[in-house]
Motif scaffolding. Structure first.
Motif, short mmCIF file in Angstrom:
data_model
loop_
_atom_site.label_atom_id
_atom_site.label_comp_id
_atom_site.label_asym_id
_atom_site.label_seq_id
_atom_site.Cartn_x
_atom_site.Cartn_y
_atom_site.Cartn_z
N ALA A 251 -19.30 4.40 -2.62
CA ALA A 251 -19.13 2.97 -2.33
C ALA A 251 -17.69 2.53 -2.56
O ALA A 251 -17.11 1.80 -1.74
CB ALA A 251 -20.08 2.15 -3.19
N TRP A 252 -17.09 2.99 -3.66
CA TRP A 252 -15.72 2.59 -3.95
C TRP A 252 -14.72 3.31 -3.05
O TRP A 252 -13.64 2.77 -2.76
CB TRP A 252 -15.40 2.83 -5.43
N GLU A 253 -15.05 4.49 -2.58
CA GLU A 253 -14.18 5.16 -1.61
C GLU A 253 -14.16 4.38 -0.30
O GLU A 253 -13.10 4.22 0.33
CB GLU A 253 -14.65 6.59 -1.37
N ARG A 254 -15.31 3.87 0.13
CA ARG A 254 -15.35 3.07 1.35
C ARG A 254 -14.55 1.78 1.18
O ARG A 254 -13.83 1.34 2.08
CB ARG A 254 -16.80 2.74 1.73
N TYR A 255 -14.67 1.19 0.01
CA TYR A 255 -13.91 -0.03 -0.27
C TYR A 255 -12.41 0.26 -0.24
O TYR A 255 -11.63 -0.49 0.37
CB TYR A 255 -14.32 -0.57 -1.64
N ALA A 256 -12.00 1.35 -0.87
CA ALA A 256 -10.58 1.69 -0.92
C ALA A 256 -10.02 1.95 0.47
O ALA A 256 -8.86 1.60 0.76
CB ALA A 256 -10.37 2.92 -1.80
N ALA A 257 -10.81 2.54 1.34
CA ALA A 257 -10.35 2.86 2.68
C ALA A 257 -10.00 1.62 3.48
O ALA A 257 -9.16 1.66 4.39
CB ALA A 257 -11.40 3.68 3.42
N GLY A 258 -10.63 0.50 3.16
CA GLY A 258 -10.38 -0.72 3.91
C GLY A 258 -9.30 -1.62 3.33
O GLY A 258 -9.02 -2.70 3.87
N ARG A 259 -8.70 -1.21 2.22
CA ARG A 259 -7.71 -2.05 1.56
C ARG A 259 -6.33 -1.91 2.19
O ARG A 259 -5.91 -0.80 2.56
CB ARG A 259 -7.62 -1.68 0.07
N THR A 260 -5.62 -3.00 2.30
CA THR A 260 -4.25 -3.00 2.79
C THR A 260 -3.29 -2.72 1.64
O THR A 260 -3.40 -3.37 0.59
CB THR A 260 -3.90 -4.36 3.43
N PRO A 261 -2.37 -1.78 1.78
CA PRO A 261 -1.42 -1.50 0.68
C PRO A 261 -0.62 -2.74 0.29
O PRO A 261 -0.30 -3.58 1.14
CB PRO A 261 -0.51 -0.41 1.27
N ARG A 262 -0.31 -2.85 -1.00
CA ARG A 262 0.53 -3.97 -1.44
C ARG A 262 1.91 -3.85 -0.81
O ARG A 262 2.45 -2.76 -0.68
CB ARG A 262 0.65 -3.97 -2.97
N ARG A 263 2.48 -4.99 -0.46
CA ARG A 263 3.80 -5.00 0.17
C ARG A 263 4.85 -4.44 -0.78
O ARG A 263 4.67 -4.41 -1.99
CB ARG A 263 4.16 -6.41 0.61
N ALA A 264 5.97 -4.01 -0.22
CA ALA A 264 7.00 -3.32 -1.00
C ALA A 264 7.77 -4.25 -1.92
O ALA A 264 8.24 -3.83 -2.99
CB ALA A 264 7.96 -2.60 -0.06
N VAL A 265 7.91 -5.52 -1.54
CA VAL A 265 8.71 -6.49 -2.30
C VAL A 265 7.96 -7.82 -2.31
O VAL A 265 7.39 -8.23 -1.31
CB VAL A 265 10.11 -6.67 -1.66
N ASN A 266 7.97 -8.51 -3.47
CA ASN A 266 7.30 -9.81 -3.52
C ASN A 266 8.27 -10.93 -3.16
O ASN A 266 9.43 -10.69 -2.80
CB ASN A 266 6.64 -10.04 -4.88
N ALA A 267 7.81 -12.17 -3.29
CA ALA A 267 8.63 -13.31 -2.87
C ALA A 267 9.91 -13.44 -3.69
O ALA A 267 10.91 -13.99 -3.21
CB ALA A 267 7.82 -14.59 -2.98
N ALA A 268 9.88 -12.93 -4.92
CA ALA A 268 11.07 -13.00 -5.78
C ALA A 268 12.01 -11.82 -5.56
O ALA A 268 13.05 -11.73 -6.21
CB ALA A 268 10.64 -13.06 -7.25
#
Length: 214
Positions: free
Chosen positions: A7-24
Motif C-alpha cells: 500500500a505504501w509503495e503504491r502511495y510513494a509511486a504517485g508522489r511528486t518529488p519535492r522541488r529543488a529550491v524553496n521560496a527563500a
C-alpha cells in the motif's frame, strides 16, 4: 505486513518529488504542514546540532536531510523500499544521514534510549495504534528527548486518499489535540503542547502539530 508495504509503495509511486529550491532559495528545509513555504521551522525541536534524530516515515528524506545539514546525526525509516532508494539517491552525500527500510514498531523495539529527537510528519504516528507506538517512542528517547509530529486535523468524513483509499491494510488514528494530549500523558510524556496551524487561505484545512518530551 506485505499488504501494508504494498500500500505504501503504491502511495510513494504517485508522489511528486519535492522541488529543488524553496521560496527563500534554500536547498533544504523542514516543512511540518501540507503546504509549501508555510508553518514553523525546525526551531520547534530545540537545539539540533549534535543530537541523535529519528524520523518515522522519512519518505524521500527531504525533511531529515535539512536537520543533518544543521549537524544532527539522523536516521530515517520508511516501510516502502523505494523511498529509501530515492532518499539515498538525493541525499546520500550528506554526512551523518542514513536511511533504512523498516516497520516502525519493529525498529523502535530494537532501539531503546537511542535518540534525542523523534519526529513524524504525516507519518506513522498517524497510521499506527498509539497504545502500541507511544510507549515504544518513549523508551527509544533519552531523558528529556522530544517527540514532535503533524498530520491533518480530524474530520468526520476524512478518509485516506489516492492509492491508500482502497488499502485495507492502512488504518489511521485521527485524534483531536485534546485526545493526543491525553494519550501522550498516559504514555508518560510531559510538557505536551498541541496546536492547529492555520492554513494559508480560508478554503484550506489546517495542520495539527504536537510536541511532547520524555
Amino acid at each position: 505486513m506485505e499488504a501494508l508495504t504494498a500500500a505504501w509503495e503504491r502511495y510513494a509511486a504517485g508522489r511528486t518529488p519535492r522541488r529543488a529550491v524553496n521560496a527563500a532559495g534554500a536547498t533544504t528545509w523542514l516543512n511540518w504542514t501540507q503546504y509549501a513555504d508555510h508553518g514553523p521551522d525546525e526551531s520547534l525541536l530545540g537545539p539540533i546540532c549534535g543530537r541523535r534524530v529519528l524520523e518515522l516515515g522519512s519518505g524521500t528524506g527531504c525533511n531529515l536531510a535539512h536537520l543533518a545539514t544543521l549537524g544532527a546525526e539522523c536516521i530515517g525509516i520508511d516501510i516502502a523500499p523505494s523511498q529509501r532508494r530515492k532518499a539515498e539517491e538525493r541525499w546520500g552525500h550528506i554526512p551523518g544521514l542514513s536511511f533504512r527500510t523498516a516497520e516502525v514498531t519493529d525498529f523502535l523495539r530494537s532501539h531503546p534510549d537511542s535518540f534525542e529527537v523523534v519526529l513524524s510528519i504525516f507519518g506513522p504516528v498517524w497510521f499506527t495504534d498509539p497504545s502500541t507506538l507511544l510507549p515504544l517512542v518513549w523508551q527509544s528517547l533519552s531523558e528529556g528527548g522530544v517527540l514532535a509530529f503533524s498530520h491533518k486535523p480530524p474530520q468526520a468524513d476524512q478518509k485516506p486518499v489516492g492509492p491508500l483509499r482502497e488499502a485495507r491494510a492502512v488504518s489511521r488514528w485521527d485524534h483531536s489535540p485534546h485526545e493526543w494530549a491525553a494519550l501522550l500523558a498516559s504514555a508518560r510524556f510531559t510538557n505536551i503542547t498541541t496546536e492547529i496551524i492555520d492554513p494559508p487561505d480560508s478554503e484550506s484545512e489546517g495542520t495539527l502539530l504536537v510536541r511532547a518530551e520524555r
